[in-house]
Design a protein around this motif. Sequence first.
Motif, PDB file in Angstrom:
ATOM      1  N   GLY A  71     -12.373 -18.612  10.916  1.00 48.27           N
ATOM      2  CA  GLY A  71     -13.546 -18.163  10.223  1.00 48.27           C
ATOM      3  C   GLY A  71     -13.253 -18.341   8.775  1.00 48.27           C
ATOM      4  N   LEU A 430     -21.667 -16.264  21.513  1.00 50.39           N
ATOM      5  CA  LEU A 430     -21.067 -16.047  20.164  1.00 50.39           C
ATOM      6  C   LEU A 430     -19.341 -16.181  20.054  1.00 50.39           C
ATOM      7  N   ASN A 438     -18.008 -21.270  13.018  1.00 55.65           N
ATOM      8  CA  ASN A 438     -19.401 -21.135  12.819  1.00 55.65           C
ATOM      9  C   ASN A 438     -19.846 -19.740  12.105  1.00 55.65           C
ATOM     10  N   ARG A 439     -18.774 -19.146  11.834  1.00 54.74           N
ATOM     11  CA  ARG A 439     -18.853 -17.704  11.283  1.00 54.74           C
ATOM     12  C   ARG A 439     -17.792 -17.571   9.906  1.00 54.74           C
ATOM     13  N   ASP A 458     -22.501  -7.751  16.739  1.00 53.49           N
ATOM     14  CA  ASP A 458     -22.744  -9.117  16.617  1.00 53.49           C
ATOM     15  C   ASP A 458     -23.227  -9.561  18.001  1.00 53.49           C
TER      16      ASP A 458
END
Lengths: 467, 505
Positions: A71, A430, A438-439, A458
């Motif tokens: 992340g 997720l 992707n976060r 989330d």
Amino acid sequence: MDAIPLTRNFLVNNQLRWHGMTTGIIERPRFLCALGGALSTLNALPGAVPIIHASSGCGGNIYQAYNGGAGYLGSGYCGGLALPSSNVYEEEIVFGGENRLAEQIANTLKVVDGELYFVVTGCMTEMIGDDARAVASRFRDQGLPVLVADTGGFRGNSYQGYDIILQTLFRDFVARTSCQENKTLNLWGIVPGQDVFWKGNLQSLKTLLGNLGYQVNTFFGEGETLANLQNAARATLNIVVSDTYGIGAAKVFAEVHGVPYISVPLPIGPTATGQFLRTVGATLEIASKFVERLIRIEEDRYYSYYERLADIYNDIDLQRYAIVLGDANYAPALARFLADDLGWLPELAVVTDILDEHDRELVRQRFQDFQSGIQPRVVFDSNASRVAGYLNEYWLRNRGQRYYDALSPAFVLGSIYDRDLAETLGAAHLSVTFPVTNRIVLDRSYAGYSGGLRLTEDILSVLVAGR
Amino acid sequence: MDYIKQKTPPVREDRLRACNAFGGTCCDLVGASRSGCLYGLKRAFAQTYTCQLGLSLAILNTLRDAVIIIHGPIGCGGSNIANAGLAKNLQRLRDPRARGLIWLSTNLTEIDAIRGGEDKLKEAIWYAEREFRPRAIIIVNSCVPALIGDDIDGLVEGLQKEVSATIVPVHCPGFKAKIMASAYDAVYHGALRNLVKAPAYYDRVLPDDLEELKEKYSRSRTVNLLNVSSMSRQDELELTRLLQALDLKVNLLPCYAHPDSFEDATEAALSVSICPTHDDYFIGHLQAKYGIPFILRTIPLGIKHTSAWLLDIARFFGLEKEAQQLIAEETRQLQEALAPYRQVLQGKRAFIGGGEIRVGATAALLQELGMEVLGLRIYHYDHFADEIYDELNGKETMVVNVATSQPFEQANLLAKLKPDIYLGHVGLNGWAAKQGIPVCPVYGVNNLYMGYAGMFEIARRLVRILKNPSFNRNLAAHTRLPYFAKWYQENPFAYIDNNVLTGNK
């Protein structure tokens, strides 16, 4: 310090089979090597400056992997391309790299400002037999804070690297003491980087146990210092939030400093966190009335938010089948949260670690006592593309029948690799387990009560994103 | 040039006498290079960077319909983890059905290091073939198997008969090369030995002279445009647009190409590089083996270098006049559009870091915009860059630091020079940011930099970034770099070992 016995990992590599194929090779691994885990761990340790004794590419490669995979972890204080490294080449491979290492240590002490310098080795310098320990001890003998550990990549994966660093710190850095503080605990088992939410998670658990009246050292969390680590032997109990990570280090701690440990699963959401508090409370012999009161307060708060979901969850039917993919900490923790707190149906859980049969059994147990009675099917496989194959075995494909019980609506809770699987299944997705590219993750935590709320936000946000 | 009979290519420090440890002025640099006195490769204090394996993957990961096998311990090639999601999206800009980045690790353990890793490699090849049926299986060879002497080429030779994918060994063990750019040669070496070959043709059953003439004409107008993994799809489209304006056809490779594009490469009339650092090995061999001439001079960044690049190509096809006309019109429009940006950028002082060719051309571009270039940091230096650096304004005082990463030298330089803006490479931008300097990445896989349109975008980007530098300014106020205060008082090049006896080892 002794390195982790190598045989355990080797047996796994040679004995595990999946449909007749050994799992020695791995398709898209979700972890790095021992050096990788060592560096992600040291970069999380305040004031520590790693000195890599390896080829030039090891540090940069590991940085890129963890920066993107965790992340956007970033370089931190002295990580990334700032990592001091001996950068050995062919000459050193032929003639030995000890002189180069000595030069590098001496100059690192001149240029880089650290409280603790930690030499970690790579495959090549170990293969040629460099005695990094002897070189480092020349500095240590002069009273300089230089530690050393053998972390050659082929010794194991990141989780073993984490354990090796902790073992070294506990043996060589934590001060021996006879003074016990019975309101102090140490907590580890959450691997920086491999757990993308490590810092938030450590903070949540520290706060939670703080509410029980305890001071908690997490070594890597917010506000931690090397002094806390140095005094860690004063603690009355070590809590390892894992069945498999940091257990070797806990044994070393017990052996060297006489502090016992318990191993507990990563608690996500009210059901697991209640159990976590009860286990810790019972071990510390805290009055159960006190523990239950804390649990009630936390649950009241939790459900004051969950109450708001009564409408949307039921208005548009937010229950899902789920496929969970993650390491030995996350796979059971996520599956339990989905089943027991969110009321979902985790059908398949893939544990992506390399584990021996003993550890597999420990992890399997964690899937067996869900309060909801839901029992996901658990498989152990580190290969990223294999999951679809398991689903085919487990969930019958549509063979053209008009009425077909599809695995739908479904949700894939895993890593970025598993976005492909979600695409194939037409499921939502997720990324929460490593790698998460992707976060952006800063202080977010999924552990404890507030962590359960974050994860709920989330997950459900993905499902309402199109509204 | 002919190295392709060898299993492994030579490294750059041997083949080109490339250097990666130098500090001085731009003028000193070019002078030393031209007189053959530039050989620094050693530091007494060093920081990590990337090895040739990591950089090889930067190209190989882009290939479509290929599976990569990283033959080494589990951590090698771990940087792929960060690219897993992005690679698929970038591949799909070229082919919507592209599978994305698939790789395997042979996960060599200490026991494998003793008894050899060939069995595991064989297993990985079969796994790739069975699970993914790719067009190519690329074996990336790391330090451990290179040291223990796994016979990869022997194994591949035996296995290729049974496997439908073309197996491509790429020898890029990190410890062998100090110059990271040796990676490009390693990748091209593998491609030249296994993917590049003249396609087979069959005689027409019914002869068709017109069709044959058309094909011949088409081939005589096709250029291999050699892209780099640090350029964007927008960059490719801009360069293609310029070549199409001269009625040329473009075969793009090696990045994001299908393995079959390497066969097409043998039919082009000309190979065009956008970066001599990247391509000299490949196009040298294409010329030697397939008689394809090449252009290898500069990177089309900024007006001067884009125009020179375009003119070189046009000259080859006898289209110089047409190209002049195109350049005049493109330049006129661009200059007009740049006018308001020049006003903001005039006199702003910049510092640039990255690869030798890109950095040199970017420096020229910034000077074209009226900016002052205080200093340059380049990963390595070799004779390919002499012309570009020799032509920079103010080279007598411009500071040059040749260093693969080494952010401690950068920190010292930036503290002394205090530029208004820093243009740098991934992994080094963050360190400049912590010193409070506004940062513009020197390349971007999602942004336009090249050609005339790229220059406009760069100008626009610089002005935007300078408009609000608060983020980095705040960072500087609340974080610090890991170096002792006294380091900033020292000579930034104090740890470069220039000893003739030890320094060039």
